[in-house]
Write a protein that holds these residues in place. Structure first.
Motif, PDB file in Angstrom:
ATOM      1  N   THR A  25       0.823  -1.213   0.000  1.00 43.54           N
ATOM      2  CA  THR A  25       0.000   0.000   0.000  1.00 43.54           C
ATOM      3  C   THR A  25       0.852   1.256   0.000  1.00 43.54           C
ATOM      4  O   THR A  25       0.505   2.254  -0.641  1.00 43.54           O
ATOM      5  N   ALA A  26       1.976   1.224   0.710  1.00 49.71           N
ATOM      6  CA  ALA A  26       2.844   2.398   0.807  1.00 49.71           C
ATOM      7  C   ALA A  26       3.350   2.840  -0.559  1.00 49.71           C
ATOM      8  O   ALA A  26       3.473   4.044  -0.832  1.00 49.71           O
ATOM      9  N   PHE A  27       3.640   1.887  -1.430  1.00 51.71           N
ATOM     10  CA  PHE A  27       4.110   2.207  -2.775  1.00 51.71           C
ATOM     11  C   PHE A  27       3.059   3.007  -3.529  1.00 51.71           C
ATOM     12  O   PHE A  27       3.366   4.003  -4.185  1.00 51.71           O
ATOM     13  N   PHE A  28       1.812   2.586  -3.424  1.00 54.36           N
ATOM     14  CA  PHE A  28       0.729   3.272  -4.120  1.00 54.36           C
ATOM     15  C   PHE A  28       0.470   4.653  -3.502  1.00 54.36           C
ATOM     16  O   PHE A  28       0.404   5.663  -4.210  1.00 54.36           O
ATOM     17  N   GLU A  29       0.342   4.697  -2.207  1.00 54.09           N
ATOM     18  CA  GLU A  29      -0.020   5.956  -1.569  1.00 54.09           C
ATOM     19  C   GLU A  29       1.079   6.995  -1.653  1.00 54.09           C
ATOM     20  O   GLU A  29       0.800   8.193  -1.823  1.00 54.09           O
ATOM     21  N   SER A  30       2.334   6.583  -1.550  1.00 53.62           N
ATOM     22  CA  SER A  30       3.437   7.537  -1.599  1.00 53.62           C
ATOM     23  C   SER A  30       3.603   8.151  -2.983  1.00 53.62           C
ATOM     24  O   SER A  30       4.161   9.247  -3.133  1.00 53.62           O
ATOM     25  N   ASN A  31       3.116   7.455  -4.004  1.00 57.59           N
ATOM     26  CA  ASN A  31       3.214   7.947  -5.380  1.00 57.59           C
ATOM     27  C   ASN A  31       1.900   8.521  -5.903  1.00 57.59           C
ATOM     28  O   ASN A  31       1.811   8.896  -7.072  1.00 57.59           O
ATOM     29  N   ASN A  32       0.885   8.573  -5.031  1.00 57.25           N
ATOM     30  CA  ASN A  32      -0.445   9.035  -5.430  1.00 57.25           C
ATOM     31  C   ASN A  32      -1.019   8.148  -6.540  1.00 57.25           C
ATOM     32  O   ASN A  32      -1.642   8.627  -7.484  1.00 57.25           O
ATOM     33  N   PHE A  33      -0.784   6.832  -6.415  1.00 59.34           N
ATOM     34  CA  PHE A  33      -1.337   5.838  -7.319  1.00 59.34           C
ATOM     35  C   PHE A  33      -2.615   5.263  -6.700  1.00 59.34           C
ATOM     36  O   PHE A  33      -2.736   5.168  -5.480  1.00 59.34           O
ATOM     37  N   VAL A  34      -3.526   4.856  -7.553  1.00 59.29           N
ATOM     38  CA  VAL A  34      -4.796   4.289  -7.101  1.00 59.29           C
ATOM     39  C   VAL A  34      -4.912   2.853  -7.594  1.00 59.29           C
ATOM     40  O   VAL A  34      -4.772   2.589  -8.796  1.00 59.29           O
ATOM     41  N   GLY A  35      -5.165   1.926  -6.693  1.00 59.41           N
ATOM     42  CA  GLY A  35      -5.331   0.530  -7.072  1.00 59.41           C
ATOM     43  C   GLY A  35      -6.789   0.202  -7.335  1.00 59.41           C
ATOM     44  O   GLY A  35      -7.646   0.437  -6.475  1.00 59.41           O
ATOM     45  N   ARG A  36      -7.060  -0.326  -8.520  1.00 52.89           N
ATOM     46  CA  ARG A  36      -8.421  -0.714  -8.876  1.00 52.89           C
ATOM     47  C   ARG A  36      -8.425  -2.119  -9.475  1.00 52.89           C
ATOM     48  O   ARG A  36      -8.867  -2.366 -10.590  1.00 52.89           O
ATOM     49  N   GLY A  37      -7.903  -3.058  -8.704  1.00 51.83           N
ATOM     50  CA  GLY A  37      -7.919  -4.455  -9.116  1.00 51.83           C
ATOM     51  C   GLY A  37      -9.036  -5.200  -8.422  1.00 51.83           C
ATOM     52  O   GLY A  37      -9.369  -4.899  -7.271  1.00 51.83           O
ATOM     53  N   ILE A  38      -9.630  -6.168  -9.105  1.00 53.01           N
ATOM     54  CA  ILE A  38     -10.650  -7.026  -8.507  1.00 53.01           C
ATOM     55  C   ILE A  38     -10.348  -8.476  -8.899  1.00 53.01           C
ATOM     56  O   ILE A  38     -10.228  -8.800 -10.079  1.00 53.01           O
ATOM     57  N   SER A  39     -10.251  -9.304  -7.891  1.00 50.73           N
ATOM     58  CA  SER A  39      -9.881 -10.703  -8.086  1.00 50.73           C
ATOM     59  C   SER A  39     -10.838 -11.416  -9.031  1.00 50.73           C
ATOM     60  O   SER A  39     -12.057 -11.260  -8.943  1.00 50.73           O
ATOM     61  N   GLY A  40     -10.255 -12.198  -9.930  1.00 52.04           N
ATOM     62  CA  GLY A  40     -11.032 -13.055 -10.816  1.00 52.04           C
ATOM     63  C   GLY A  40     -11.567 -12.393 -12.065  1.00 52.04           C
ATOM     64  O   GLY A  40     -12.164 -13.061 -12.906  1.00 52.04           O
ATOM     65  N   GLN A  41     -11.366 -11.080 -12.209  1.00 50.80           N
ATOM     66  CA  GLN A  41     -12.018 -10.389 -13.313  1.00 50.80           C
ATOM     67  C   GLN A  41     -11.324 -10.579 -14.664  1.00 50.80           C
ATOM     68  O   GLN A  41     -10.138 -10.854 -14.759  1.00 50.80           O
ATOM     69  N   THR A  42     -12.150 -10.392 -15.691  1.00 49.09           N
ATOM     70  CA  THR A  42     -11.702 -10.508 -17.080  1.00 49.09           C
ATOM     71  C   THR A  42     -11.823  -9.149 -17.765  1.00 49.09           C
ATOM     72  O   THR A  42     -12.337  -8.187 -17.188  1.00 49.09           O
ATOM     73  N   SER A  43     -11.374  -9.096 -19.010  1.00 47.41           N
ATOM     74  CA  SER A  43     -11.355  -7.825 -19.740  1.00 47.41           C
ATOM     75  C   SER A  43     -12.746  -7.231 -19.921  1.00 47.41           C
ATOM     76  O   SER A  43     -12.917  -6.005 -19.909  1.00 47.41           O
ATOM     77  N   GLU A  44     -13.769  -8.069 -20.077  1.00 48.46           N
ATOM     78  CA  GLU A  44     -15.114  -7.528 -20.267  1.00 48.46           C
ATOM     79  C   GLU A  44     -15.614  -6.840 -19.005  1.00 48.46           C
ATOM     80  O   GLU A  44     -16.339  -5.827 -19.062  1.00 48.46           O
ATOM     81  N   GLN A  45     -15.219  -7.342 -17.846  1.00 50.92           N
ATOM     82  CA  GLN A  45     -15.620  -6.707 -16.590  1.00 50.92           C
ATOM     83  C   GLN A  45     -14.879  -5.388 -16.374  1.00 50.92           C
ATOM     84  O   GLN A  45     -15.462  -4.411 -15.890  1.00 50.92           O
ATOM     85  N   LEU A  46     -13.609  -5.345 -16.761  1.00 54.44           N
ATOM     86  CA  LEU A  46     -12.865  -4.088 -16.672  1.00 54.44           C
ATOM     87  C   LEU A  46     -13.453  -3.034 -17.596  1.00 54.44           C
ATOM     88  O   LEU A  46     -13.530  -1.847 -17.239  1.00 54.44           O
ATOM     89  N   LEU A  47     -13.876  -3.450 -18.772  1.00 54.40           N
ATOM     90  CA  LEU A  47     -14.474  -2.502 -19.712  1.00 54.40           C
ATOM     91  C   LEU A  47     -15.745  -1.896 -19.115  1.00 54.40           C
ATOM     92  O   LEU A  47     -15.988  -0.690 -19.248  1.00 54.40           O
ATOM     93  N   LEU A  48     -16.545  -2.718 -18.446  1.00 51.33           N
ATOM     94  CA  LEU A  48     -17.779  -2.225 -17.855  1.00 51.33           C
ATOM     95  C   LEU A  48     -17.525  -1.230 -16.723  1.00 51.33           C
ATOM     96  O   LEU A  48     -18.316  -0.306 -16.514  1.00 51.33           O
ATOM     97  N   ARG A  49     -16.443  -1.401 -15.997  1.00 51.50           N
ATOM     98  CA  ARG A  49     -16.180  -0.488 -14.884  1.00 51.50           C
ATOM     99  C   ARG A  49     -15.095   0.542 -15.196  1.00 51.50           C
ATOM    100  O   ARG A  49     -14.634   1.241 -14.306  1.00 51.50           O
ATOM    101  N   PHE A  50     -14.737   0.686 -16.453  1.00 49.64           N
ATOM    102  CA  PHE A  50     -13.667   1.599 -16.818  1.00 49.64           C
ATOM    103  C   PHE A  50     -14.035   3.046 -16.493  1.00 49.64           C
ATOM    104  O   PHE A  50     -13.191   3.814 -16.029  1.00 49.64           O
ATOM    105  N   ARG A  51     -15.287   3.422 -16.737  1.00 48.09           N
ATOM    106  CA  ARG A  51     -15.659   4.815 -16.472  1.00 48.09           C
ATOM    107  C   ARG A  51     -15.689   5.129 -14.971  1.00 48.09           C
ATOM    108  O   ARG A  51     -15.052   6.088 -14.532  1.00 48.09           O
ATOM    109  N   PRO A  52     -16.397   4.355 -14.135  1.00 45.40           N
ATOM    110  CA  PRO A  52     -16.405   4.707 -12.707  1.00 45.40           C
ATOM    111  C   PRO A  52     -15.069   4.525 -12.009  1.00 45.40           C
ATOM    112  O   PRO A  52     -14.729   5.298 -11.112  1.00 45.40           O
ATOM    113  N   ASP A  53     -14.304   3.515 -12.413  1.00 49.61           N
ATOM    114  CA  ASP A  53     -13.058   3.212 -11.703  1.00 49.61           C
ATOM    115  C   ASP A  53     -11.828   3.887 -12.289  1.00 49.61           C
ATOM    116  O   ASP A  53     -10.757   3.865 -11.672  1.00 49.61           O
ATOM    117  N   VAL A  54     -11.968   4.483 -13.477  1.00 48.13           N
ATOM    118  CA  VAL A  54     -10.827   5.173 -14.084  1.00 48.13           C
ATOM    119  C   VAL A  54     -11.205   6.587 -14.512  1.00 48.13           C
ATOM    120  O   VAL A  54     -10.713   7.570 -13.949  1.00 48.13           O
TER     121      VAL A  54
END
Length: 220
Positions: free
Chosen positions: A60-89
């Motif tokens: 977590t320190a790596f992300f927070e110290s660089n102002n990076f945001v983690g938006r990973g979800i276990s088990g997901q595929t490309s179609e699920q990322l596409l569906l959440r691309f607008r709210p999560d990115v």
């Protein structure tokens, strides 16, 4: 230009209903946190599956110290990322998004694997990012020779190699950065050694350390 993308989203939403699932893409996972982050300056969003999810949880320190945001979800595929691309990115207005997806497509977590379908989903994400002035870093799928949760599929390392070849070509066509994790972490069998990934898929901190050096080099 938007019609194919909108048609794809329509089909995905229809499938969500058919599957009897209320939140196929798990949009609820980050909904509350997105409201908070949307009011902040976000340098980079890391979008992906359990590999990204675990990276943020374990470093977590790596992300927070660089102002990076983690938006990973276990088990997901490309179609699920596409569906959440607008709210999560898009709604977070980052300068850059690192897209890292494909392992679970090859593992057939949501449907039979189609290389064209996976590449198409990722291409759509790149197009959306471009329309919103978000720089894209497209990461290769990590090496893997098999999946513990889908052992019957056998060795699909060649499929991952072929997919990464397509992703590199896509990055060149779309003029975005390609981050080749695969070449750095692979062994002679196009998998990962135990010291990098005990289960052959999810990196250890040593593996994440290698990935960290690579992504920072591209981002800088």
């Amino acid at each position: 230009m938007l019609r194919p993308f909108l048609f794809t989203l329509t089909l995905l939403l229809m499938e969500t209903t058919c599957f009897g699932q209320n939140d196929f893409a798990n949009l609820a996972r980050y909904a509350d946190h997105n409201e908070v982050r949307a009011e902040m300056t976000n340098e980079v969003v890391f979008l992906g599956n359990s590999i990204t999810d675990s990276w943020y949880a374990r470093d977590t320190a790596f992300f927070e110290s660089n102002n990076f945001v983690g938006r990973g979800i276990s088990g997901q595929t490309s179609e699920q990322l596409l569906l959440r691309f607008r709210p999560d990115v898009v709604n977070l207005k980052p300068k850059t998004v690192v897209i890292h997806i494909g392992t679970n497509d090859v593992a057939e977590n949501t449907r039979p694997y189609s290389e064209d379908y996976t590449v198409g989903n990722i291409a759509s994400m790149i197009d959306i990012a471009d329309q919103n002035d978000i720089r894209v870093v497209l990461a290769s799928v990590l090496p893997a020779t098999g999946f513990s949760w889908r052992p019957a599929l056998g060795d699909r390392s060649a499929m991952i190699v072929a997919l990464n070849k397509r992703l590199k070509q896509l990055a060149e066509e779309k003029n975005v950065d390609y981050l080749d994790y695969h070449s750095a972490l692979k062994n002679d069998q196009n998998g990962m050694d135990k010291e990098l990934a005990p289960d052959g898929v999810h990196p250890t901190m040593k593996g994440y350390g290698m990935m960290k050096e690579m992504v920072l080099k591209v981002l800088r």
